[in-house]
Write a protein that holds these residues in place. Structure first.
Motif, PDB file in Angstrom:
ATOM      1  N   ALA A 107       0.868  -1.297  -0.226  1.00  0.00           N
ATOM      2  CA  ALA A 107       0.085   0.142  -0.101  1.00  0.00           C
ATOM      3  C   ALA A 107       0.935   1.217   0.048  1.00  0.00           C
ATOM      4  O   ALA A 107       2.117   1.236   0.093  1.00  0.00           O
ATOM      5  N   ASN A 108       0.233   2.376   0.043  1.00  0.00           N
ATOM      6  CA  ASN A 108       1.028   3.552  -0.105  1.00  0.00           C
ATOM      7  C   ASN A 108       1.772   3.887   1.207  1.00  0.00           C
ATOM      8  O   ASN A 108       2.578   4.645   1.241  1.00  0.00           O
ATOM      9  N   ILE A 109       1.445   3.268   2.164  1.00  0.00           N
ATOM     10  CA  ILE A 109       2.075   3.466   3.419  1.00  0.00           C
ATOM     11  C   ILE A 109       3.404   2.458   3.606  1.00  0.00           C
ATOM     12  O   ILE A 109       3.896   2.421   4.813  1.00  0.00           O
ATOM     13  N   GLY A 110       3.402   1.409   2.767  1.00  0.00           N
ATOM     14  CA  GLY A 110       4.458   0.585   2.699  1.00  0.00           C
ATOM     15  C   GLY A 110       4.157  -0.994   2.556  1.00  0.00           C
ATOM     16  O   GLY A 110       2.853  -0.996   1.905  1.00  0.00           O
ATOM     17  N   VAL A 111       4.885  -1.951   2.723  1.00  0.00           N
ATOM     18  CA  VAL A 111       4.577  -3.231   2.507  1.00  0.00           C
ATOM     19  C   VAL A 111       4.607  -4.064   3.692  1.00  0.00           C
ATOM     20  O   VAL A 111       5.300  -3.912   4.640  1.00  0.00           O
ATOM     21  N   THR A 112       3.426  -4.982   4.162  1.00  0.00           N
ATOM     22  CA  THR A 112       3.433  -5.816   5.116  1.00  0.00           C
ATOM     23  C   THR A 112       3.492  -6.890   4.645  1.00  0.00           C
ATOM     24  O   THR A 112       3.086  -7.532   3.650  1.00  0.00           O
ATOM     25  N   ASN A 113       4.148  -7.995   5.498  1.00  0.00           N
ATOM     26  CA  ASN A 113       4.038  -9.556   5.472  1.00  0.00           C
ATOM     27  C   ASN A 113       4.889  -9.920   4.307  1.00  0.00           C
ATOM     28  O   ASN A 113       5.203 -10.643   3.600  1.00  0.00           O
ATOM     29  N   ILE A 114       6.198  -9.145   4.231  1.00  0.00           N
ATOM     30  CA  ILE A 114       7.120  -9.149   3.042  1.00  0.00           C
ATOM     31  C   ILE A 114       7.742 -10.443   3.077  1.00  0.00           C
ATOM     32  O   ILE A 114       8.272 -11.013   2.296  1.00  0.00           O
ATOM     33  N   GLU A 115       8.154 -10.832   4.354  1.00  0.00           N
ATOM     34  CA  GLU A 115       8.691 -12.060   4.684  1.00  0.00           C
ATOM     35  C   GLU A 115       8.157 -13.522   4.167  1.00  0.00           C
ATOM     36  O   GLU A 115       8.676 -14.548   3.688  1.00  0.00           O
ATOM     37  N   LEU A 116       6.690 -13.199   3.770  1.00  0.00           N
ATOM     38  CA  LEU A 116       6.016 -14.297   3.185  1.00  0.00           C
ATOM     39  C   LEU A 116       6.515 -14.573   1.592  1.00  0.00           C
ATOM     40  O   LEU A 116       6.432 -15.536   1.314  1.00  0.00           O
ATOM     41  N   LEU A 117       6.793 -13.410   1.137  1.00  0.00           N
ATOM     42  CA  LEU A 117       7.449 -13.213  -0.268  1.00  0.00           C
ATOM     43  C   LEU A 117       8.747 -14.057  -0.407  1.00  0.00           C
ATOM     44  O   LEU A 117       9.110 -14.755  -1.016  1.00  0.00           O
ATOM     45  N   ASP A 118       9.685 -13.509   0.769  1.00  0.00           N
ATOM     46  CA  ASP A 118      10.867 -14.031   0.705  1.00  0.00           C
ATOM     47  C   ASP A 118      10.646 -15.507   1.112  1.00  0.00           C
ATOM     48  O   ASP A 118      11.542 -16.480   0.607  1.00  0.00           O
ATOM     49  N   GLN A 119       9.777 -16.097   1.826  1.00  0.00           N
ATOM     50  CA  GLN A 119       9.494 -17.522   2.216  1.00  0.00           C
ATOM     51  C   GLN A 119       9.373 -18.300   1.107  1.00  0.00           C
ATOM     52  O   GLN A 119       9.385 -19.415   0.715  1.00  0.00           O
ATOM     53  N   PHE A 120       8.338 -17.584   0.201  1.00  0.00           N
ATOM     54  CA  PHE A 120       8.002 -18.361  -0.984  1.00  0.00           C
ATOM     55  C   PHE A 120       9.156 -18.517  -2.058  1.00  0.00           C
ATOM     56  O   PHE A 120       9.421 -19.523  -2.565  1.00  0.00           O
ATOM     57  N   VAL A 121      10.240 -17.476  -2.368  1.00  0.00           N
ATOM     58  CA  VAL A 121      11.285 -17.682  -3.087  1.00  0.00           C
ATOM     59  C   VAL A 121      12.180 -18.656  -2.483  1.00  0.00           C
ATOM     60  O   VAL A 121      12.558 -19.553  -3.152  1.00  0.00           O
ATOM     61  N   GLU A 122      12.372 -18.941  -1.147  1.00  0.00           N
ATOM     62  CA  GLU A 122      13.170 -19.759  -0.452  1.00  0.00           C
ATOM     63  C   GLU A 122      12.574 -21.225  -0.913  1.00  0.00           C
ATOM     64  O   GLU A 122      13.350 -22.237  -1.390  1.00  0.00           O
ATOM     65  N   ASN A 123      11.385 -21.306  -0.684  1.00  0.00           N
ATOM     66  CA  ASN A 123      10.546 -22.536  -1.122  1.00  0.00           C
ATOM     67  C   ASN A 123      10.675 -23.079  -2.366  1.00  0.00           C
ATOM     68  O   ASN A 123      10.839 -24.136  -2.910  1.00  0.00           O
ATOM     69  N   VAL A 124      10.679 -22.001  -3.418  1.00  0.00           N
ATOM     70  CA  VAL A 124      10.835 -22.336  -5.058  1.00  0.00           C
ATOM     71  C   VAL A 124      12.310 -22.791  -5.242  1.00  0.00           C
ATOM     72  O   VAL A 124      12.407 -24.007  -5.794  1.00  0.00           O
ATOM     73  N   GLN A 125      13.328 -22.184  -4.535  1.00  0.00           N
ATOM     74  CA  GLN A 125      14.630 -22.586  -4.446  1.00  0.00           C
ATOM     75  C   GLN A 125      14.847 -24.058  -4.092  1.00  0.00           C
ATOM     76  O   GLN A 125      15.703 -24.910  -4.647  1.00  0.00           O
ATOM     77  N   LYS A 126      13.943 -24.572  -3.022  1.00  0.00           N
ATOM     78  CA  LYS A 126      14.129 -25.861  -2.749  1.00  0.00           C
ATOM     79  C   LYS A 126      13.152 -26.943  -3.214  1.00  0.00           C
ATOM     80  O   LYS A 126      12.962 -27.916  -2.692  1.00  0.00           O
ATOM     81  N   ASN A 127      12.399 -26.410  -4.224  1.00  0.00           N
ATOM     82  CA  ASN A 127      11.460 -27.377  -4.995  1.00  0.00           C
ATOM     83  C   ASN A 127      10.506 -27.723  -3.976  1.00  0.00           C
ATOM     84  O   ASN A 127       9.776 -28.782  -4.251  1.00  0.00           O
ATOM     85  N   LYS A 128      10.065 -26.978  -3.045  1.00  0.00           N
ATOM     86  CA  LYS A 128       8.885 -27.044  -2.328  1.00  0.00           C
ATOM     87  C   LYS A 128       7.753 -26.232  -2.562  1.00  0.00           C
ATOM     88  O   LYS A 128       7.720 -25.310  -2.976  1.00  0.00           O
ATOM     89  N   LYS A 129       6.482 -26.914  -2.650  1.00  0.00           N
ATOM     90  CA  LYS A 129       5.307 -26.252  -3.051  1.00  0.00           C
ATOM     91  C   LYS A 129       4.946 -25.313  -2.251  1.00  0.00           C
ATOM     92  O   LYS A 129       5.065 -25.403  -0.874  1.00  0.00           O
ATOM     93  N   ASP A 130       4.384 -24.192  -2.789  1.00  0.00           N
ATOM     94  CA  ASP A 130       4.148 -23.107  -1.935  1.00  0.00           C
ATOM     95  C   ASP A 130       3.172 -22.001  -2.888  1.00  0.00           C
ATOM     96  O   ASP A 130       3.111 -22.197  -4.214  1.00  0.00           O
ATOM     97  N   SER A 131       2.412 -21.096  -2.242  1.00  0.00           N
ATOM     98  CA  SER A 131       1.839 -20.157  -2.976  1.00  0.00           C
ATOM     99  C   SER A 131       1.869 -18.888  -1.916  1.00  0.00           C
ATOM    100  O   SER A 131       1.879 -18.807  -1.009  1.00  0.00           O
ATOM    101  N   VAL A 132       1.606 -17.821  -2.733  1.00  0.00           N
ATOM    102  CA  VAL A 132       1.780 -16.387  -1.929  1.00  0.00           C
ATOM    103  C   VAL A 132       0.620 -15.444  -2.850  1.00  0.00           C
ATOM    104  O   VAL A 132       0.646 -15.569  -3.826  1.00  0.00           O
ATOM    105  N   ARG A 133      -0.197 -14.690  -2.182  1.00  0.00           N
ATOM    106  CA  ARG A 133      -1.013 -13.641  -2.533  1.00  0.00           C
ATOM    107  C   ARG A 133      -0.327 -12.369  -2.349  1.00  0.00           C
ATOM    108  O   ARG A 133      -0.070 -12.027  -1.011  1.00  0.00           O
ATOM    109  N   VAL A 134      -0.395 -11.329  -3.281  1.00  0.00           N
ATOM    110  CA  VAL A 134       0.244 -10.015  -3.161  1.00  0.00           C
ATOM    111  C   VAL A 134      -0.998  -9.077  -3.609  1.00  0.00           C
ATOM    112  O   VAL A 134      -1.359  -9.410  -4.773  1.00  0.00           O
TER     113      VAL A 134
END
Length: 75
Positions: free
Chosen positions: A18-45
């Motif tokens: 939002a215009n005041i910043g990003v919340t829960n960005i760690e969930l996107l970081d976790q998604f990227v880590e899971n992709v790198q580990k070939n682990k199923k995951d999803s995230v909604r932005v």
């Protein structure tokens, strides 16, 4: 924040930009880590327009491919 008054329910497991910043960005970081580990995951932005309408972007990884969905139907 005008986005909070919108009808869409924001889940605790959503990344919100939002215009005041990003919340829960760690969930996107976790998604990227899971992709790198070939682990199923999803995230909604959720991005909000200047008028406060949500734009949904969903990334779903099935262990092999990433599916991307863009939903602006509430804009």
């Amino acid at each position: 924040m005008s986005a909070c008054s919108h009808q869409t329910k924001v889940a605790e497991d959503d990344v919100v930009a939002a215009n005041i910043g990003v919340t829960n960005i760690e969930l996107l970081d976790q998604f990227v880590e899971n992709v790198q580990k070939n682990k199923k995951d999803s995230v909604r932005v959720i991005h909000y327009t200047m008028e406060g309408d949500p734009i949904f972007q969903t990334l779903h990884f099935n262990g092999k491919n990433i599916d991307y969905t863009y939903d602006s139907t509430e804009d």
